[in-house]
Write a protein that holds these residues in place. Structure first.
Motif, PDB file in Angstrom:
ATOM      1  N   UNK A 163       0.829  -1.159   0.185  1.00  0.00           N
ATOM      2  CA  UNK A 163       0.013  -0.091  -0.106  1.00  0.00           C
ATOM      3  C   UNK A 163       0.934   1.070   0.143  1.00  0.00           C
ATOM      4  N   UNK A 164       0.885   2.128  -0.963  1.00  0.00           N
ATOM      5  CA  UNK A 164       1.761   3.080  -1.312  1.00  0.00           C
ATOM      6  C   UNK A 164       1.284   4.233  -0.682  1.00  0.00           C
ATOM      7  N   UNK A 165      -0.090   4.361  -0.412  1.00  0.00           N
ATOM      8  CA  UNK A 165      -0.910   5.617   0.178  1.00  0.00           C
ATOM      9  C   UNK A 165      -2.071   5.086   0.773  1.00  0.00           C
ATOM     10  N   UNK A 166      -2.159   5.821   1.955  1.00  0.00           N
ATOM     11  CA  UNK A 166      -3.493   5.496   2.730  1.00  0.00           C
ATOM     12  C   UNK A 166      -3.844   6.739   3.277  1.00  0.00           C
ATOM     13  N   UNK A 167      -5.313   6.717   3.624  1.00  0.00           N
ATOM     14  CA  UNK A 167      -5.699   7.963   4.079  1.00  0.00           C
ATOM     15  C   UNK A 167      -6.953   7.531   4.938  1.00  0.00           C
ATOM     16  N   UNK A 168      -7.202   8.206   5.990  1.00  0.00           N
ATOM     17  CA  UNK A 168      -8.452   7.865   6.925  1.00  0.00           C
ATOM     18  C   UNK A 168      -9.273   9.135   6.891  1.00  0.00           C
ATOM     19  N   UNK A 169     -10.469   9.084   6.432  1.00  0.00           N
ATOM     20  CA  UNK A 169     -11.212  10.321   6.386  1.00  0.00           C
ATOM     21  C   UNK A 169     -11.878  10.493   7.527  1.00  0.00           C
ATOM     22  N   UNK A 170     -11.670  11.832   8.168  1.00  0.00           N
ATOM     23  CA  UNK A 170     -12.533  12.170   9.275  1.00  0.00           C
ATOM     24  C   UNK A 170     -13.975  12.980   9.279  1.00  0.00           C
ATOM     25  N   UNK A 171     -14.906  13.179   9.838  1.00  0.00           N
ATOM     26  CA  UNK A 171     -15.936  13.854   9.739  1.00  0.00           C
ATOM     27  C   UNK A 171     -15.664  15.216   9.463  1.00  0.00           C
ATOM     28  N   UNK A 172     -16.486  16.156   9.146  1.00  0.00           N
ATOM     29  CA  UNK A 172     -16.360  17.640   8.905  1.00  0.00           C
ATOM     30  C   UNK A 172     -16.276  18.309  10.286  1.00  0.00           C
ATOM     31  N   UNK A 173     -15.396  19.413  10.259  1.00  0.00           N
ATOM     32  CA  UNK A 173     -15.370  20.021  11.547  1.00  0.00           C
ATOM     33  C   UNK A 173     -16.500  21.036  11.813  1.00  0.00           C
ATOM     34  N   UNK A 174     -16.612  21.993  12.867  1.00  0.00           N
ATOM     35  CA  UNK A 174     -17.771  22.775  12.771  1.00  0.00           C
ATOM     36  C   UNK A 174     -17.711  23.889  11.702  1.00  0.00           C
ATOM     37  N   UNK A 175     -16.797  24.283  11.299  1.00  0.00           N
ATOM     38  CA  UNK A 175     -16.591  25.559  10.347  1.00  0.00           C
ATOM     39  C   UNK A 175     -16.942  24.823   9.045  1.00  0.00           C
ATOM     40  N   UNK A 176     -16.562  23.656   8.676  1.00  0.00           N
ATOM     41  CA  UNK A 176     -16.700  22.838   7.391  1.00  0.00           C
ATOM     42  C   UNK A 176     -18.289  22.704   7.417  1.00  0.00           C
ATOM     43  N   UNK A 177     -18.733  22.435   8.463  1.00  0.00           N
ATOM     44  CA  UNK A 177     -20.258  21.799   8.599  1.00  0.00           C
ATOM     45  C   UNK A 177     -21.193  23.240   8.016  1.00  0.00           C
TER      46      UNK A 177
END
Length: 303
Positions: free
Chosen positions: A184-198
């Protein structure tokens, strides 16, 4: 039912994956950048994980849009397959003809490897994208690894994108899958939006639908983040119900109390109370910590 009332041209909070409503937060852009970089590397696998509803499918669709024209993509949405069924599905997705009466791992593997070599000779990249990859069985993942063995001196002829829930990370820690994990050459864990992004997410969807970005009061936007935890799919469900309630009560904006009613109807009153309680616990803990620090500073100063 509320579209005309609020001057909307479309439903802004439909859970259908409409690319017109695509909202790429900074973390979604970062996830996309990681996957794009990984596919350019020589390894065979890239991985994207995240909780349900955080936007993994959104990122994968955007990734597909950005792939070069000389790319053939095989997409598997239901990976609850045996190794034989997986290879057969890959053949179907890549348009590879096979004989049913010769169904075997070797038959399908030989056909796929031949197709990969032909694509490479024609200057075509081949990418396999597997959604809900946490459901893959270890023996199926191992079969995928074997498919990526075909390579030139510079790169693998098949790149695999694994998209799944956090359980996928645990699955790949199994000892029998260590060879795959190393590829696996790249991995990313996507977190929920923060308050401003909501806030930006809600405003973006309203704007795309031709509506007023101020339909949700500032206090309501705070409640949206508090109750949904910043998960886009949950935001869509609750905001859609809140707009319906506002319409039935003939209100021009969505007040906080109406959103809380909508949340109770969708999630259940017990869940809403739990999430409100958690928020107050964090606030009180923060105030107590601040009080202790102030007391320490004041004591040090007097001393």
């Amino acid at each position: 039912m509320y579209l005309n009332y609020f001057g909307l041209a479309d439903n802004p909070f439909s859970i259908a994956p409409n690319p017109d409503y695509l909202f790429l937060s900074p973390r979604h852009k970062e996830a996309l950048a990681h996957l794009t970089f990984g596919l350019r590397e020589s390894g065979g696998f890239v991985m994207l994980t995240g909780e349900v509803g955080t936007g993994k499918t959104t990122v994968s669709r955007k990734l597909m849009q950005q792939l070069p024209d000389n790319t053939q993509v095989a997409m598997i949405l239901n990976p609850t397959l045996s190794a034989l069924e997986l290879l057969e599905t890959i053949c179907d997705e890549l348009g590879i003809a096979y004989k049913d009466n010769q169904a075997s791992l070797k038959h399908y593997t030989d056909l796929i490897l031949k197709h990969l070599a032909q694509n490479h000779h024609r200057g075509i990249n081949t990418i396999l994208i597997i959604d809900e990859a946490q459901h893959l069985m270890p023996e199926v993942l191992e079969q995928l690894r074997l498919l990526t063995n075909l390579e030139t001196n510079r790169e693998k002829l098949l790149k695999v994108v694994l998209i799944g829930q956090p359980e996928l990370q645990q699955l790949l820690k199994r000892n029998e899958l260590r060879q795959l994990a190393q590829r696996i050459t790249a991995r990313y864990h996507l977190l929920p939006l923060n308050a401003q992004e909501v806030k930006e997410y809600v405003a973006h969807r309203l704007q795309v639908a031709g509506g007023d970005k101020g339909l949700f009061k500032a206090s309501t936007l705070g409640a949206i983040y508090q109750i949904t935890g910043g998960i886009p799919r949950v935001i869509n469900l609750l905001c859609d119900r809140a707009l319906t309630l506002a319409f039935t009560k003939q209100q021009l904006v969505v007040h906080r109390y109406l959103f809380m009613v909508a949340a109770g109807q969708i999630l259940g009153e017990d869940v809403v109370r739990q999430r409100q309680g958690k928020q107050w616990t964090l606030i009180l803990s923060g105030l107590m910590l601040a009080g202790v620090l102030l007391g320490y500073v004041a004591g040090s100063w007097h001393g």
